[in-house]
Design a protein around this motif. Structure first.
Motif, PDB file in Angstrom:
ATOM      1  N   LEU A 111       0.829  -1.202   0.000  1.00 51.54           N
ATOM      2  CA  LEU A 111       0.000   0.000   0.000  1.00 51.54           C
ATOM      3  C   LEU A 111       0.869   1.259   0.000  1.00 51.54           C
ATOM      4  CD1 LEU A 111      -2.858  -0.898   2.521  1.00 51.54           C
ATOM      5  CD2 LEU A 111      -2.893  -1.035   0.034  1.00 51.54           C
ATOM      6  N   THR A 112       1.899   1.257   0.840  1.00 52.12           N
ATOM      7  CA  THR A 112       2.788   2.411   0.924  1.00 52.12           C
ATOM      8  C   THR A 112       3.494   2.656  -0.398  1.00 52.12           C
ATOM      9  OG1 THR A 112       3.152   1.957   3.280  1.00 52.12           O
ATOM     10  CG2 THR A 112       4.719   3.426   2.194  1.00 52.12           C
ATOM     11  N   PHE A 113       3.992   1.578  -1.007  1.00 55.23           N
ATOM     12  CA  PHE A 113       4.668   1.682  -2.303  1.00 55.23           C
ATOM     13  C   PHE A 113       3.709   2.212  -3.368  1.00 55.23           C
ATOM     14  CE2 PHE A 113       5.384  -0.298  -6.469  1.00 55.23           C
ATOM     15  CZ  PHE A 113       6.637   0.219  -6.785  1.00 55.23           C
ATOM     16  N   GLY A 114       2.489   1.662  -3.379  1.00 53.90           N
ATOM     17  CA  GLY A 114       1.513   2.063  -4.388  1.00 53.90           C
ATOM     18  C   GLY A 114       1.158   3.532  -4.301  1.00 53.90           C
ATOM     19  N   LEU A 115       1.056   4.061  -3.087  1.00 52.95           N
ATOM     20  CA  LEU A 115       0.716   5.468  -2.920  1.00 52.95           C
ATOM     21  C   LEU A 115       1.854   6.389  -3.346  1.00 52.95           C
ATOM     22  CD1 LEU A 115      -1.236   5.464   0.468  1.00 52.95           C
ATOM     23  CD2 LEU A 115      -2.151   5.688  -1.840  1.00 52.95           C
ATOM     24  N   ARG A 116       3.067   5.859  -3.379  1.00 51.09           N
ATOM     25  CA  ARG A 116       4.202   6.667  -3.815  1.00 51.09           C
ATOM     26  C   ARG A 116       4.369   6.644  -5.330  1.00 51.09           C
ATOM     27  NH1 ARG A 116       8.502   4.452   0.720  1.00 51.09           N
ATOM     28  NH2 ARG A 116       7.692   5.635   2.492  1.00 51.09           N
ATOM     29  N   GLU A 117       3.719   5.675  -5.973  1.00 50.21           N
ATOM     30  CA  GLU A 117       3.830   5.554  -7.420  1.00 50.21           C
ATOM     31  C   GLU A 117       2.939   6.578  -8.118  1.00 50.21           C
ATOM     32  OE1 GLU A 117       5.874   3.101  -9.440  1.00 50.21           O
ATOM     33  OE2 GLU A 117       6.772   3.745  -7.558  1.00 50.21           O
ATOM     34  N   LEU A 146      -3.164  13.398  -9.244  1.00 48.84           N
ATOM     35  CA  LEU A 146      -3.414  14.303  -8.132  1.00 48.84           C
ATOM     36  C   LEU A 146      -4.318  13.684  -7.075  1.00 48.84           C
ATOM     37  CD1 LEU A 146      -3.747  17.813  -9.783  1.00 48.84           C
ATOM     38  CD2 LEU A 146      -1.729  16.487  -9.170  1.00 48.84           C
ATOM     39  N   LEU A 147      -4.930  12.541  -7.401  1.00 48.54           N
ATOM     40  CA  LEU A 147      -5.733  11.811  -6.415  1.00 48.54           C
ATOM     41  C   LEU A 147      -5.303  10.356  -6.401  1.00 48.54           C
ATOM     42  CD1 LEU A 147      -8.156  11.658  -4.429  1.00 48.54           C
ATOM     43  CD2 LEU A 147      -9.591  11.065  -6.408  1.00 48.54           C
ATOM     44  N   LYS A 148      -4.973   9.848  -5.217  1.00 50.72           N
ATOM     45  CA  LYS A 148      -4.651   8.437  -5.035  1.00 50.72           C
ATOM     46  C   LYS A 148      -5.832   7.776  -4.319  1.00 50.72           C
ATOM     47  CE  LYS A 148      -0.482   9.193  -6.605  1.00 50.72           C
ATOM     48  NZ  LYS A 148       0.720   9.097  -5.764  1.00 50.72           N
ATOM     49  N   VAL A 149      -6.266   6.626  -4.813  1.00 46.74           N
ATOM     50  CA  VAL A 149      -7.428   5.932  -4.266  1.00 46.74           C
ATOM     51  C   VAL A 149      -6.999   4.589  -3.696  1.00 46.74           C
ATOM     52  CG1 VAL A 149      -9.734   5.018  -4.721  1.00 46.74           C
ATOM     53  CG2 VAL A 149      -8.936   7.057  -5.945  1.00 46.74           C
ATOM     54  N   VAL A 150      -7.363   4.320  -2.443  1.00 47.68           N
ATOM     55  CA  VAL A 150      -7.093   3.037  -1.789  1.00 47.68           C
ATOM     56  C   VAL A 150      -8.413   2.270  -1.699  1.00 47.68           C
ATOM     57  CG1 VAL A 150      -6.191   1.860   0.251  1.00 47.68           C
ATOM     58  CG2 VAL A 150      -5.241   4.090  -0.431  1.00 47.68           C
ATOM     59  N   LEU A 151      -8.495   1.125  -2.368  1.00 46.97           N
ATOM     60  CA  LEU A 151      -9.681   0.272  -2.328  1.00 46.97           C
ATOM     61  C   LEU A 151      -9.424  -0.893  -1.385  1.00 46.97           C
ATOM     62  CD1 LEU A 151     -10.546   0.098  -6.148  1.00 46.97           C
ATOM     63  CD2 LEU A 151     -11.576   1.596  -4.420  1.00 46.97           C
ATOM     64  N   ILE A 152     -10.275  -1.040  -0.363  1.00 39.72           N
ATOM     65  CA  ILE A 152     -10.122  -2.111   0.618  1.00 39.72           C
ATOM     66  C   ILE A 152     -11.400  -2.935   0.614  1.00 39.72           C
ATOM     67  CG2 ILE A 152      -9.702  -2.666   3.044  1.00 39.72           C
ATOM     68  CD1 ILE A 152      -8.457   0.169   3.265  1.00 39.72           C
ATOM     69  N   GLY A 185       0.518   5.968 -10.290  1.00 39.98           N
ATOM     70  CA  GLY A 185      -0.817   5.497 -10.630  1.00 39.98           C
ATOM     71  C   GLY A 185      -1.880   5.988  -9.674  1.00 39.98           C
ATOM     72  N   GLY A 186      -3.143   5.744 -10.013  1.00 39.34           N
ATOM     73  CA  GLY A 186      -4.229   6.290  -9.237  1.00 39.34           C
ATOM     74  C   GLY A 186      -4.784   5.385  -8.164  1.00 39.34           C
ATOM     75  N   PHE A 187      -4.592   4.032  -8.273  1.00 36.78           N
ATOM     76  CA  PHE A 187      -5.273   3.103  -7.372  1.00 36.78           C
ATOM     77  C   PHE A 187      -4.305   2.104  -6.737  1.00 36.78           C
ATOM     78  CE2 PHE A 187      -8.590   4.599 -10.139  1.00 36.78           C
ATOM     79  CZ  PHE A 187      -9.726   4.640  -9.346  1.00 36.78           C
ATOM     80  N   VAL A 188      -4.572   1.766  -5.468  1.00 37.07           N
ATOM     81  CA  VAL A 188      -3.954   0.603  -4.816  1.00 37.07           C
ATOM     82  C   VAL A 188      -5.098  -0.193  -4.187  1.00 37.07           C
ATOM     83  CG1 VAL A 188      -1.758   1.757  -4.380  1.00 37.07           C
ATOM     84  CG2 VAL A 188      -3.530   1.814  -2.638  1.00 37.07           C
ATOM     85  N   MET A 189      -4.894  -1.502  -4.012  1.00 33.69           N
ATOM     86  CA  MET A 189      -5.998  -2.355  -3.556  1.00 33.69           C
ATOM     87  C   MET A 189      -5.511  -3.374  -2.532  1.00 33.69           C
ATOM     88  SD  MET A 189      -8.642  -4.625  -5.871  1.00 33.69           S
ATOM     89  CE  MET A 189      -7.473  -5.897  -6.368  1.00 33.69           C
ATOM     90  N   GLN A 213     -10.330  -0.487 -17.654  1.00 33.93           N
ATOM     91  CA  GLN A 213      -9.457   0.694 -17.592  1.00 33.93           C
ATOM     92  C   GLN A 213      -9.035   0.981 -16.163  1.00 33.93           C
ATOM     93  OE1 GLN A 213     -12.074   3.467 -19.901  1.00 33.93           O
ATOM     94  NE2 GLN A 213     -10.209   3.906 -21.035  1.00 33.93           N
ATOM     95  N   LEU A 214      -9.977   0.828 -15.226  1.00 33.00           N
ATOM     96  CA  LEU A 214      -9.645   1.038 -13.816  1.00 33.00           C
ATOM     97  C   LEU A 214      -8.664  -0.030 -13.340  1.00 33.00           C
ATOM     98  CD1 LEU A 214     -12.057   2.009 -10.961  1.00 33.00           C
ATOM     99  CD2 LEU A 214     -10.377   0.232 -10.621  1.00 33.00           C
ATOM    100  N   ALA A 215      -8.924  -1.280 -13.697  1.00 30.79           N
ATOM    101  CA  ALA A 215      -8.059  -2.382 -13.257  1.00 30.79           C
ATOM    102  C   ALA A 215      -6.618  -2.166 -13.706  1.00 30.79           C
ATOM    103  CB  ALA A 215      -8.590  -3.710 -13.793  1.00 30.79           C
ATOM    104  N   GLN A 216      -6.444  -1.564 -14.882  1.00 32.40           N
ATOM    105  CA  GLN A 216      -5.096  -1.318 -15.399  1.00 32.40           C
ATOM    106  C   GLN A 216      -4.379  -0.204 -14.649  1.00 32.40           C
ATOM    107  OE1 GLN A 216      -5.729  -0.559 -19.561  1.00 32.40           O
ATOM    108  NE2 GLN A 216      -6.285  -2.678 -20.026  1.00 32.40           N
ATOM    109  N   ARG A 217      -5.125   0.570 -13.877  1.00 30.52           N
ATOM    110  CA  ARG A 217      -4.509   1.677 -13.134  1.00 30.52           C
ATOM    111  C   ARG A 217      -4.108   1.282 -11.713  1.00 30.52           C
ATOM    112  NH1 ARG A 217      -7.654   7.323 -14.618  1.00 30.52           N
ATOM    113  NH2 ARG A 217      -7.493   7.154 -16.887  1.00 30.52           N
ATOM    114  N   ILE A 218      -4.355   0.052 -11.329  1.00 32.55           N
ATOM    115  CA  ILE A 218      -3.975  -0.392  -9.987  1.00 32.55           C
ATOM    116  C   ILE A 218      -2.473  -0.685  -9.973  1.00 32.55           C
ATOM    117  CG2 ILE A 218      -4.311  -2.145  -8.213  1.00 32.55           C
ATOM    118  CD1 ILE A 218      -7.167  -2.476  -9.207  1.00 32.55           C
ATOM    119  N   THR A 219      -1.725   0.120  -9.257  1.00 29.67           N
ATOM    120  CA  THR A 219      -0.264  -0.001  -9.252  1.00 29.67           C
ATOM    121  C   THR A 219       0.243  -0.979  -8.195  1.00 29.67           C
ATOM    122  OG1 THR A 219      -0.115   1.937  -7.794  1.00 29.67           O
ATOM    123  CG2 THR A 219       0.065   2.318 -10.164  1.00 29.67           C
ATOM    124  N   ALA A 220      -0.595  -1.305  -7.216  1.00 29.04           N
ATOM    125  CA  ALA A 220      -0.197  -2.260  -6.173  1.00 29.04           C
ATOM    126  C   ALA A 220      -1.447  -2.936  -5.641  1.00 29.04           C
ATOM    127  CB  ALA A 220       0.555  -1.560  -5.048  1.00 29.04           C
TER     128      ALA A 220
END
Length: 303
Positions: free
Chosen positions: A35-41, A157-163, A43-47, A179-186
Motif C-alpha cells: 500500500l505504501t509503495f503504491g501510494l508513492r507511485e 493528483l488523487l490516489k485511491v485506496v480500495l479495501i 498510478g491512481g489506485f492501490v488495492m 481501464q480502472l483495473a489497469q490503473r492499480i499499481t499495487a
C-alpha cells in the motif's frame, strides 16, 4: 470484567481496529509495504483484499498513521452509494462547500477537481480511502476512475485506496472496468495467520495490554488456530470469551476445555465440531501419506 484478575491494563482482544494492537505478521508487513509503495507511485489506485476479519481495516489504520503530514485523507466507510452520493461524500470529506440544488455529476466533479488542483499547488497530497469497496457499483467505480484523470507530467493528483473482500477482485475483472483495473499499481491479498503466527499474535496483544501469553496453556494456543482458522477477528472474539469464562471459574490459566466452551458459545456447537473433525481428517491423511512414504523407502532398501 477480567482485566484486574489477569493483571491486564486494557482489553487485549477488542475487535476495534486499533493500530496499537496490530500484529505485523510477514503478511501484514507485506500488505502495508504494498500500500505504501503504491501510494508513492504515479498510478491512481492501490488495492487490499482479504477474507472477513483478516485485519484489512487495521492495516489501513496503520497506513493512515504513516502518511506524511502534508496529506489530506477522505474516508468512505459506507460505499453503498450512487455515483452522485459518492461525489457529495467526497466533497464533505475534503471540506468542499457545495449547493444542493445544483447537484449533478459534472457539478461535483468540477468542485473536486478544483480542490485537487488547489491541494497540489499548496503541496498537499490527496488520498481517498474506500472501505468495503466490494459493495461499490460499477458506475461508481468508473466515476472514481474519472476523478483520477487529473494529473501532472509525473503523478496523479488523487490516489485511491480500495479495501474489500475477495469479491472486489472479481468485480474488477468486469469488462467495463478494465481501464480502472489497469490503473492499480499495487494490490495485495491478506491471508489468515499460520499456527505459529496465531501464537505470536496472541502474545503480542497480551504484551501491549501488559499481560503474558502464559495466561493461555500451550494446548489452548494450538486449539486457537484449529478452531479460528487464523482469522484475527475470530481469535479476538473467542479469546475474550475464554478469558471471561476462566475468570468466572477462577482459573489462573485458560485451558483447552474452557476455550472450546467459549468457541461453542460464539460459533455454535456444529461449527466447532465440524472444524475439529476437519482437522482430524487432515491429520489422518498426513499420517497415512507418511506411512506410505516410509514403507516405500524401506521397501527400496530390499530391491
Amino acid at each position: 470484567m477480567y482485566l484486574n484478575y489477569f493483571g491486564l491494563s486494557d482489553n487485549p482482544f477488542s475487535i476495534a481496529p486499533n493500530p496499537d494492537y496490530l500484529y505485523m505478521s510477514p503478511r501484514h508487513k507485506e500488505a502495508l509495504a504494498h500500500l505504501t509503495f503504491g501510494l508513492r507511485e504515479s498510478g491512481g489506485f492501490v488495492m487490499l483484499t482479504g477474507e472477513v476479519g483478516t485485519g484489512k481495516t487495521t492495516v489501513s489504520r496503520k497506513l493512515l498513521q504513516q502518511l506524511p503530514d502534508n496529506t489530506q485523507v477522505a474516508m468512505i466507510l459506507n460505499p453503498t452509494l450512487s455515483a452522485l452520493e459518492l461525489l457529495a461524500t467526497v466533497c464533505d470529506e475534503l471540506g468542499i462547500a457545495y449547493s444542493g440544488p445544483q447537484a449533478s455529476l459534472k457539478y461535483f466533479t468540477d468542485l473536486i477537481l478544483g480542490k485537487l488542483a488547489a491541494n497540489h499547488q499548496a503541496g498537499i497530497n490527496t488520498v481517498l480511502m474506500v472501505d468495503e469497496a466490494q459493495h461499490l457499483l460499477p458506475e461508481v467505480l468508473e466515476q472514481l476512475r474519472l476523478l483520477t484523470n487529473l494529473e501532472t507530467n509525473r503523478e496523479k493528483l488523487l490516489k485511491v485506496v480500495l479495501i474489500g473482500q475477495p469479491e472486489l477482485q472479481q468485480l474488477l475483472k468486469r469488462n467495463e472496468l478494465r481501464q480502472l483495473a489497469q490503473r492499480i499499481t499495487a494490490r495485495y491479498h491478506l491471508l489468515p495467520l499460520t499456527s505459529l503466527e496465531v501464537k505470536a499474535y496472541i502474545a503480542h496483544r497480551l504484551s501491549v495490554a501488559h499481560g503474558d501469553v502464559s495466561i493461555f496453556s500451550q494446548s489452548t494456543l494450538k486449539a486457537v488456530h484449529q478452531i479460528t482458522g487464523g482469522i484475527p477477528r475470530v481469535i479476538n472474539l473467542l479469546c475474550d470469551r475464554a478469558l471471561t469464562l476462566s475468570f468466572t471459574k477462577q482459573h489462573a490459566v485458560v485451558k483447552k476445555p474452557i476455550f472450546f466452551a467459549a468457541a461453542e458459545q460464539i460459533l455454535g456447537e456444529d461449527v466447532v465440531r465440524q472444524r475439529l473433525h476437519s482437522q482430524r481428517k487432515w491429520h489422518l491423511i498426513g499420517v497415512f501419506l507418511l506411512a506410505i512414504g516410509c514403507g516405500y523407502g524401506l521397501g527400496s532398501l530390499y530391491v
